[in-house]
Motif scaffolding. Structure first.
Motif, mmCIF file in Angstrom:
data_model
loop_
_atom_site.group_PDB
_atom_site.id
_atom_site.type_symbol
_atom_site.label_atom_id
_atom_site.label_comp_id
_atom_site.label_asym_id
_atom_site.label_seq_id
_atom_site.Cartn_x
_atom_site.Cartn_y
_atom_site.Cartn_z
ATOM 1 N N MET A 291 0.827 -1.205 0.000
ATOM 2 C CA MET A 291 0.000 0.000 0.000
ATOM 3 C C MET A 291 0.862 1.256 0.000
ATOM 4 S SD MET A 291 -3.138 0.696 -0.258
ATOM 5 C CE MET A 291 -3.683 2.366 -0.625
ATOM 6 N N GLY A 292 1.969 1.207 0.721
ATOM 7 C CA GLY A 292 2.886 2.347 0.709
ATOM 8 C C GLY A 292 3.499 2.567 -0.658
ATOM 9 N N LEU A 293 3.868 1.481 -1.344
ATOM 10 C CA LEU A 293 4.428 1.608 -2.684
ATOM 11 C C LEU A 293 3.391 2.131 -3.668
ATOM 12 C CD1 LEU A 293 6.563 -1.667 -2.867
ATOM 13 C CD2 LEU A 293 7.340 0.659 -2.405
ATOM 14 N N VAL A 294 2.142 1.684 -3.505
ATOM 15 C CA VAL A 294 1.064 2.226 -4.350
ATOM 16 C C VAL A 294 0.916 3.726 -4.124
ATOM 17 C CG1 VAL A 294 -1.439 2.218 -4.717
ATOM 18 C CG2 VAL A 294 -0.217 0.057 -4.516
ATOM 19 N N ALA A 295 0.985 4.137 -2.862
ATOM 20 C CA ALA A 295 0.874 5.565 -2.556
ATOM 21 C C ALA A 295 2.021 6.354 -3.177
ATOM 22 C CB ALA A 295 0.858 5.767 -1.041
ATOM 23 N N VAL A 296 3.226 5.782 -3.173
ATOM 24 C CA VAL A 296 4.381 6.448 -3.795
ATOM 25 C C VAL A 296 4.129 6.647 -5.287
ATOM 26 C CG1 VAL A 296 6.804 6.166 -4.445
ATOM 27 C CG2 VAL A 296 6.074 5.686 -2.114
ATOM 28 N N VAL A 297 3.656 5.599 -5.953
ATOM 29 C CA VAL A 297 3.389 5.682 -7.392
ATOM 30 C C VAL A 297 2.334 6.750 -7.682
ATOM 31 C CG1 VAL A 297 2.489 4.438 -9.391
ATOM 32 C CG2 VAL A 297 4.046 3.289 -7.808
ATOM 33 N N VAL A 298 1.259 6.762 -6.899
ATOM 34 C CA VAL A 298 0.167 7.710 -7.130
ATOM 35 C C VAL A 298 0.623 9.144 -6.848
ATOM 36 C CG1 VAL A 298 -2.154 8.384 -6.427
ATOM 37 C CG2 VAL A 298 -1.597 5.977 -6.665
ATOM 38 N N VAL A 299 1.391 9.327 -5.770
ATOM 39 C CA VAL A 299 1.880 10.670 -5.434
ATOM 40 C C VAL A 299 2.814 11.192 -6.524
ATOM 41 C CG1 VAL A 299 3.367 11.951 -3.850
ATOM 42 C CG2 VAL A 299 1.587 10.459 -2.948
ATOM 43 N N VAL A 300 3.697 10.327 -7.004
ATOM 44 C CA VAL A 300 4.618 10.743 -8.065
ATOM 45 C C VAL A 300 3.839 11.143 -9.318
ATOM 46 C CG1 VAL A 300 6.400 9.931 -9.662
ATOM 47 C CG2 VAL A 300 6.584 9.436 -7.216
ATOM 48 N N ASN A 301 2.830 10.360 -9.684
ATOM 49 C CA ASN A 301 2.025 10.710 -10.856
ATOM 50 C C ASN A 301 1.266 12.017 -10.646
ATOM 51 O OD1 ASN A 301 2.739 8.503 -12.429
ATOM 52 N ND2 ASN A 301 1.152 7.207 -11.549
ATOM 53 N N PHE A 302 0.810 12.257 -9.401
ATOM 54 C CA PHE A 302 0.140 13.527 -9.095
ATOM 55 C C PHE A 302 1.102 14.701 -9.269
ATOM 56 C CE2 PHE A 302 -0.824 16.768 -5.840
ATOM 57 C CZ PHE A 302 -2.076 17.186 -6.293
ATOM 58 N N LEU A 303 2.324 14.539 -8.772
ATOM 59 C CA LEU A 303 3.316 15.607 -8.915
ATOM 60 C C LEU A 303 3.686 15.838 -10.385
ATOM 61 C CD1 LEU A 303 5.676 14.789 -5.903
ATOM 62 C CD2 LEU A 303 3.930 16.573 -6.059
ATOM 63 N N VAL A 304 3.720 14.748 -11.159
ATOM 64 C CA VAL A 304 4.005 14.892 -12.586
ATOM 65 C C VAL A 304 2.896 15.681 -13.273
ATOM 66 C CG1 VAL A 304 4.196 13.628 -14.761
ATOM 67 C CG2 VAL A 304 5.458 12.858 -12.758
ATOM 68 N N ASP A 305 1.637 15.429 -12.895
ATOM 69 C CA ASP A 305 0.528 16.184 -13.461
ATOM 70 C C ASP A 305 0.657 17.679 -13.149
ATOM 71 O OD1 ASP A 305 -0.661 14.012 -14.619
ATOM 72 O OD2 ASP A 305 -2.055 13.636 -12.978
ATOM 73 N N VAL A 306 1.084 17.978 -11.918
ATOM 74 C CA VAL A 306 1.281 19.386 -11.544
ATOM 75 C C VAL A 306 2.425 19.994 -12.352
ATOM 76 C CG1 VAL A 306 1.903 20.940 -9.655
ATOM 77 C CG2 VAL A 306 0.360 19.022 -9.233
ATOM 78 N N LEU A 307 3.488 19.228 -12.565
ATOM 79 C CA LEU A 307 4.600 19.726 -13.377
ATOM 80 C C LEU A 307 4.174 19.957 -14.820
ATOM 81 C CD1 LEU A 307 7.619 17.620 -12.076
ATOM 82 C CD2 LEU A 307 7.220 20.069 -11.771
ATOM 83 N N TYR A 308 3.240 19.133 -15.314
ATOM 84 C CA TYR A 308 2.695 19.373 -16.649
ATOM 85 C C TYR A 308 2.168 20.797 -16.760
ATOM 86 C CZ TYR A 308 2.575 14.416 -17.994
ATOM 87 O OH TYR A 308 2.891 13.138 -18.327
ATOM 88 N N ALA A 309 1.390 21.185 -15.744
ATOM 89 C CA ALA A 309 0.774 22.510 -15.778
ATOM 90 C C ALA A 309 1.813 23.617 -15.733
ATOM 91 C CB ALA A 309 -0.196 22.654 -14.605
ATOM 92 N N VAL A 310 2.944 23.341 -15.059
ATOM 93 C CA VAL A 310 4.015 24.340 -15.006
ATOM 94 C C VAL A 310 4.722 24.441 -16.357
ATOM 95 C CG1 VAL A 310 6.201 24.939 -13.912
ATOM 96 C CG2 VAL A 310 4.329 24.014 -12.533
ATOM 97 N N VAL A 311 4.982 23.281 -16.962
ATOM 98 C CA VAL A 311 5.695 23.258 -18.237
ATOM 99 C C VAL A 311 4.817 23.751 -19.375
ATOM 100 C CG1 VAL A 311 6.805 21.740 -19.923
ATOM 101 C CG2 VAL A 311 7.237 21.433 -17.494
ATOM 102 N N ASP A 312 3.540 23.326 -19.371
ATOM 103 C CA ASP A 312 2.618 23.691 -20.458
ATOM 104 C C ASP A 312 1.355 24.309 -19.868
ATOM 105 O OD1 ASP A 312 1.128 23.971 -22.710
ATOM 106 O OD2 ASP A 312 1.308 21.901 -23.389
#
Length: 320
Positions: A291-312
């Motif tokens: 469950m912790g590893l799943v949370a890591v994957v989901v959090v990283v993908n969430f941060l990537v989505d936020v970085l998308y908005a910064v880049v584009d």
């Protein structure tokens, strides 16, 4: 921007909720009896039943699931069957090895992949491009555990620059130190980074080449900018969206993929903890680690989505 973040946050929470149900259900369906494993084959039915009651295994699955989720929301976890210690403490202790290993591997992956990908794109269809693509194809084909063994044979057995395995600790009180700790993690990090760097280099090359064919890039060149100036000023930022996607997935893969490499190098990280918990059928530890590893994957993908908005910034406008 607030609407964009709200949608991503809702997706983040929904994914965690669904993942918790799946993780709990799958572990419940596994054959075997924890109490039987802990007590041995000669245990009597009465002693097995008493241990199951002590561990809470006699309760209905739904009640145990709700109790587990409520504990996670309140920041408390159950005790490990094998260690008789809260799983949060076990995981936190092992993350002191796994997290630095994942970060170090990601740094190596990013530096190597971006440098090679940009170099190959700038020399498209020339010797440098062909060489990088051939090397990356070889890197993708080599399994991490096999490359880890080769690194041990070369640098630990033949050259004797580093030890073949183990972790001395981050402090002098543990018998190690910062330098000794990093030295113990460098070979595992290289073994993990090889495949990921090969993949990311190919993605970076493709993304840069695609952007370089856009009209505004040709316009910049027509205005007198050199190829290098155009690459750094106009191409890289627009080429980073697919690269960020892969980088986010790769960091999650590096954290979750340490299980095999940590066992090769005998590192006391999350990978070793999961391996030992599976061998002891300590499903409480397995459940919380997964469950912790799943949370890591989901959090990283969430941060990537936020970085998308910064880049584009167009992504924010489309979701407004």
């Amino acid at each position: 921007m607030s609407v964009f973040l709200f949608k991503r946050l809702f997706t983040f929470l929904a994914t965690l909720a669904v993942a918790s149900v799946l993780v709990f259900t799958v572990l419940e369906l596994l054959p075997g009896n924890v109490a039987q494993v802990m007590l041995g084959e000669t245990a009597t039915p009465e002693s097995i039943a008493a241990l199951e009651k002590k561990l809470g295994l006699d309760q209905p699955p739904l009640q145990r699931y709700l109790h587990w989720v409520a504990g996670l929301l309140q920041g408390r976890t159950a005790n490990s069957f094998s260690y008789d210690t809260p799983t949060a403490e076990l995981i936190a202790e092992r993350l002191q090895v796994t997290l630095p290993l994942g970060v170090l591997a990601m740094v190596l992956t990013t530096v190597l992949a971006l440098a090679l990908g940009i170099y190959a794109a700038a020399r498209h269809n020339r010797l440098g491009d062909v060489s990088v693509m051939a090397a990356s194809q070889l890197g993708i084909a080599i399994p991490s555990f096999w490359f880890a063994i080769l690194l041990i044979l070369l640098f630990a057995v033949q050259l004797q620059w580093v030890s073949a395995g183990g972790f001395p600790g981050w402090t002098e009180d543990d018998g190690g130190g910062l330098v000794d700790g990093l030295k113990a993690l460098i070979l595992p990090a290289i073994a993990l980074a090889l495949v990921q760097a090969a993949i990311l280099a190919r993605v970076t090359r493709s993304a840069v080449l695609e952007v370089m064919r856009e009209d505004y890039v040709r316009t910049a060149r027509a205005k007198g900018l050199s190829r290098r100036q155009t690459l750094w000023r106009h191409v890289l930022r627009n080429a980073m969206i697919p690269v960020l996607t892969i980088m986010g997935l790769q960091f999650a893969n590096l954290i979750t993929g340490t299980i095999v490499v940590e066992n090769v190098f005998v590192l006391p990280g999350i990978g070793r903890l999961v391996f030992q918990a599976i061998a002891n059928r300590d499903l409480v530890v397995v459940r919380d680690v997964v469950m912790g590893l799943v949370a890591v994957v989901v959090v990283v993908n969430f941060l990537v989505d936020v970085l998308y908005a910064v880049v584009d910034p167009r992504l924010k406008a489309s979701d407004a």
